[in-house]
Design an enzyme around this catalytic site. Structure first.
Site, PDB file in Angstrom:
ATOM      1  N   LEU A 148      -1.184   0.790   6.570  1.00  0.00           N
ATOM      2  CA  LEU A 148      -1.917   1.853   7.243  1.00  0.00           C
ATOM      3  C   LEU A 148      -2.666   2.664   6.202  1.00  0.00           C
ATOM      4  O   LEU A 148      -2.226   2.789   5.057  1.00  0.00           O
ATOM      5  CB  LEU A 148      -0.954   2.775   8.018  1.00  0.00           C
ATOM      6  CG  LEU A 148      -0.270   2.185   9.253  1.00  0.00           C
ATOM      7  CD1 LEU A 148       0.751   3.173   9.796  1.00  0.00           C
ATOM      8  CD2 LEU A 148      -1.281   1.808  10.323  1.00  0.00           C
ATOM      9  N   ASP A 149      -3.799   3.250   6.616  1.00  0.00           N
ATOM     10  CA  ASP A 149      -4.592   4.074   5.707  1.00  0.00           C
ATOM     11  C   ASP A 149      -3.839   5.350   5.337  1.00  0.00           C
ATOM     12  O   ASP A 149      -2.887   5.763   6.011  1.00  0.00           O
ATOM     13  CB  ASP A 149      -5.922   4.454   6.358  1.00  0.00           C
ATOM     14  CG  ASP A 149      -6.799   3.246   6.640  1.00  0.00           C
ATOM     15  OD1 ASP A 149      -6.597   2.205   5.990  1.00  0.00           O
ATOM     16  OD2 ASP A 149      -7.680   3.346   7.520  1.00  0.00           O
ATOM     17  N   LEU A 150      -4.314   5.990   4.286  1.00  0.00           N
ATOM     18  CA  LEU A 150      -3.720   7.230   3.799  1.00  0.00           C
ATOM     19  C   LEU A 150      -3.596   8.284   4.892  1.00  0.00           C
ATOM     20  O   LEU A 150      -2.573   8.969   5.010  1.00  0.00           O
ATOM     21  CB  LEU A 150      -4.572   7.772   2.638  1.00  0.00           C
ATOM     22  CG  LEU A 150      -4.097   9.031   1.937  1.00  0.00           C
ATOM     23  CD1 LEU A 150      -2.879   8.749   1.081  1.00  0.00           C
ATOM     24  CD2 LEU A 150      -5.232   9.614   1.069  1.00  0.00           C
TER      25      LEU A 150
END
Length: 231
Positions: free
Chosen positions: A101-103
């Site tokens: 997952l992205d930041l």
């Protein structure tokens, strides 16, 4: 599996420590003391180490509620990492993420040391759905449901996205279920129709639903039902 790896996975000790202890005659296989770290061990072998029977190491499966601002990596010079939240687990370096997952994205992460299992969950050919709860900057038009079902053209991509299921929950809120995982795909799909995702949370991968009792940063082992993949 080599004896040193077998014992390392079963005990949490490093392979270097295992080899040192083997030379103290602290291990036997099928009743025979051995110092051979490279000895091949099968499921039928009886392994004793430091006077205790050693069960065959089992794969590990966890779900985590990823917090905002954490990077899906084992090492990052700038941001805290999700793997750093597993410091109490033995052999954390053997674990990997089954889908990142992205930041700035929160929600369900699956973590394991079983490569075949994670491949079944993440490979597009197995068509395991991943569901995201999202919020957009502008209203979501009803026409987006059909657009996403047909596939949209992403910037700098040759092929349309695979059919995706969009369920509009409110003016600017929706569930989106994907069966592929292109780079920043959810954000890019909405950008392709002139909108912007401002909040993104994954709550489901295949049949595995994020446990609502897990606070951000917490994790637990998967149940047997959750581990089982039907496809």
């Amino acid at each position: 599996m080599r004896l040193d790896k077998y014992l390392s996975q079963a005990t949490g000790l490093s392979r270097k420590d295992i080899k040192r202890l083997l030379h103290k005659d602290l291990a036997s296989v099928n009743g025979v003391v051995t110092r051979d770290a490279s000895l091949k061990i099968s499921d039928d072998d009886n392994v004793v180490f430091q006077d205790s029977d050693v069960a065959a190491p089992r794969p590990r499966y966890f779900m985590m509620n990823k917090p905002y601002g954490y990077v899906c990596s084992s090492d990052d010079p700038t941001n805290a990492t999700v793997m750093g939240l597993l410091i109490d687990e033995p052999r954390p370096n053997d674990l990997h993420l089954a889908g990142r997952l992205d930041l700035d994205t929160t929600g369900l992460l699956l973590i394991t040391d079983d490569g075949q299992w994670s491949h079944k969950l993440t490979s597009p050919k197995h068509k395991q759905g991943k569901r995201y709860l999202l919020e957009t900057a502008d209203p979501i038009p009803e026409s987006a449901v059909e657009q996403f079902a047909q596939g949209v053209q992403l910037l700098n991509e040759k092929h349309l996205t695979k059919p995706a299921e969009l369920e509009i929950l409110g003016v600017d809120e929706a569930f989106l279920t994907l069966t592929e995982g292109r780079y920043h795909q959810v954000k890019r799909m909405f950008a392709a129709i002139g909108n912007k995702v401002i909040k993104l949370h994954r709550d489901r991968i295949s049949h595995i639903v994020l446990d609502e009792s897990l606070a951000p940063g917490e994790y637990r082992e998967l149940t047997e039902e959750e581990i089982h993949i039907s496809k």
